[in-house]
Design an enzyme around this catalytic site. Structure first.
Site, mmCIF file in Angstrom:
data_model
loop_
_atom_site.group_PDB
_atom_site.id
_atom_site.type_symbol
_atom_site.label_atom_id
_atom_site.label_comp_id
_atom_site.label_asym_id
_atom_site.label_seq_id
_atom_site.Cartn_x
_atom_site.Cartn_y
_atom_site.Cartn_z
ATOM 1 N N ASN A 174 0.873 -1.173 0.000
ATOM 2 C CA ASN A 174 0.000 0.000 0.000
ATOM 3 C C ASN A 174 0.914 1.228 0.000
ATOM 4 O OD1 ASN A 174 -1.835 2.010 0.446
ATOM 5 N ND2 ASN A 174 -2.764 1.101 2.262
ATOM 6 N N ARG A 209 -2.640 -2.282 -3.356
ATOM 7 C CA ARG A 209 -3.858 -1.510 -3.149
ATOM 8 C C ARG A 209 -3.793 -0.314 -4.097
ATOM 9 N NH1 ARG A 209 -5.407 2.923 1.197
ATOM 10 N NH2 ARG A 209 -7.606 3.038 0.697
ATOM 11 N N HIS A 263 -13.295 2.269 -0.038
ATOM 12 C CA HIS A 263 -13.262 1.184 0.972
ATOM 13 C C HIS A 263 -13.860 -0.112 0.426
ATOM 14 C CE1 HIS A 263 -13.507 4.468 4.321
ATOM 15 N NE2 HIS A 263 -12.244 4.104 4.147
ATOM 16 N N ARG A 306 -12.843 14.721 7.962
ATOM 17 C CA ARG A 306 -13.658 15.109 6.791
ATOM 18 C C ARG A 306 -15.085 15.406 7.232
ATOM 19 N NH1 ARG A 306 -12.013 9.949 3.950
ATOM 20 N NH2 ARG A 306 -9.822 10.293 3.466
ATOM 21 N N GLU A 310 -8.303 -5.830 5.026
ATOM 22 C CA GLU A 310 -8.151 -5.473 3.614
ATOM 23 C C GLU A 310 -6.918 -6.138 2.990
ATOM 24 O OE1 GLU A 310 -9.447 -1.044 3.072
ATOM 25 O OE2 GLU A 310 -9.076 -1.380 5.179
#
Ligand code: AMP
Length: 398
Positions: free
Chosen positions: A7, A90, A179, A240, A384
């Site tokens: 990643n 990823r 996601h 956010r 993940e």
């Protein structure tokens, strides 16, 4: 198969070496601050964390450090780099180009490059990670796993915004959702756990972490999700804002004399739990303040919970039948209080929590609802990296 999961961020390279037979992680680590004062940390076989300063000016040098560490006899991870059967990356944005994971070839690299325009912060570093692996391990097959791919099954009614259609055609402005790897993983795990066929399984997956998104999954496929064209839309997150009235943007620009970049910064980095509470983006810290009687901390939690409940309600209507509501990621897996608040008062919809089981749930998939409920409430730890490793194996075995 041993898969190295990568990643790559703008100045970081996170990795995990996973055995797809045992589903176990052999080791994981991260190189941070690539370019200046780089630092390397990894976990040993007995799960100790070791940190050291290294000289890594770019992703290729960072990867070389990682590989040297993997084959270092002192660590006993692998004897030689030949033991790494594949690399799974990823990749944040696959736009409409990718609805599944793919083996990386020249034309895939070109397509990922094309997606950089839509994801200028994420795709370029993901690509750097891919190119570094190609340089250092040219003979090892590589697979790209996209955050957006799972949501490519959404119907037009879910992904189109009601703005002039030409902007969708010209610029690809639509809901993509993110996601996806996590939503797909917890959906699969939940169906398996409840002994349901994936293609007959309906659920609402709540990935609640520092970044959060919720998805409606019908017959095992994503039909709607809260994040949109970018990860800014949807539920309240760590920093956010989630969904707000877009007119606020223009008003702030005028009143505070801000340009687009500055407002973008405020909404992405200074809003959400941090902006509202004025305390932290970490829910644990906000909770501590709430216990001391801080009213802004309390209202921050209320706003967060309400934003999650709105999506749960909307997706219950969208799905009609819901086999499970799933909580996952940092908040979803660890904060029983948020889970309790998110589904409280839903008894008339057949959604009930066993409060004690909910409070005790930790570390492993748990059914939080009492026996015999039609809609289960589940806590499912996400993974993940494992999903990326399994996908990588799946693509290469095809
Ligand atoms: P993630 O992005 O999935 O790593 O989630 C990170 C967020 O999870 C943190 O910012 C915390 O707000 C939250 N979190 C992690 N552990 C806990 C916990 N034990 N209780 C409440 N929130 C937690």
């Amino acid at each position: 198969m041993k898969v190295l999961v990568i990643n790559a961020g703008s100045s970081s390279l996170k990795y995990q070496l996973i055995d797809t037979i045992t589903h176990q992680s052999i080791t994981k680590g991260i190189v941070e601050r690539i370019g200046a004062d780089a630092e390397f940390s990894f976990s040993t076989r007995d799960d100790r964390k070791i940190k050291s300063a290294i000289d890594a000016k770019n992703h290729t040098q960072a990867l070389t450090y990682v590989l040297d560490n993997l084959k270092d006899p002192a660590n006993a991870f692998i004897k030689s780099l030949d033991e790494i059967d594949a690399i799974g990356h990823r990749v944040v944005h696959g736009a409409e180009e990718f609805s599944a994971s793919v083996r990386i070839e020249e034309k895939v690299i070109k397509a990922i490059e094309k997606c950089c325009e839509i994801a200028p912060l994420h795709n370029p570093p993901n690509l750097q990670g891919i190119l570094a692996c190609r340089e250092v391990l040219p003979d090892t097959p590589q697979v790209a796993v996209f955050d957006t791919a799972f949501h490519q099954t959404m119907p037009k009614s879910s992904y189109l915004y009601a703005i002039p259609y030409e902007f969708y055609e010209k610029y690809g402005i639509r809901r993509y959702g993110f996601h996806g790897t996590s939503h797909r993983y917890v959906t699969m795990k939940a169906a398996e756990f409840l002994d349901k066929k994936l293609d007959e399984f309906n659920c609402i997956t709540c990935h609640l972490g520092n970044g959060s998104s919720i998805a409606a999954v019908k017959n095992g496929r994503s039909v709607d999700t809260s994040m949109g064209y970018t990860p800014l839309e949807g539920v309240v997150m760590g920093t956010r804002s989630g969904s707000i009235d877009p007119a606020i943007v223009f008003y702030l620009m005028k009143k505070e004399n801000l340009d687009a970049k500055q407002v973008d910064d405020i909404l992405n980095k200074k809003s959400g739990l941090l902006g509202l509470s004025g305390i932290s983006n970490d829910l644990r810290t906000i909770w501590q303040e709430e216990l001391k009687g801080n009213e802004r901390a309390a209202v921050t939690r209320d706003v967060l919970v309400k934003s999650i409940r709105k999506y749960i309600g909307a997706y219950m209507v969208e799905l009609g039948t819901v086999d499970a509501i799933i909580f996952t990621a940092g908040i979803g897996e660890n904060d029983w209080n948020i889970r309790e608040r998110c589904v409280s008062g839903l008894e008339n919809f057949g959604i009930v929590l066993d409060n004690q089981v909910n409070r005790d749930a930790k570390g492993a998939i748990t059914d939080l609802s009492p026996f015999g409920m039609k809609t289960h409430v589940l806590m499912v730890p996400t993974n993940e990296e494992l999903m990326i490793a399994l996908d990588t194996e799946g693509v290469l075995k095809k």
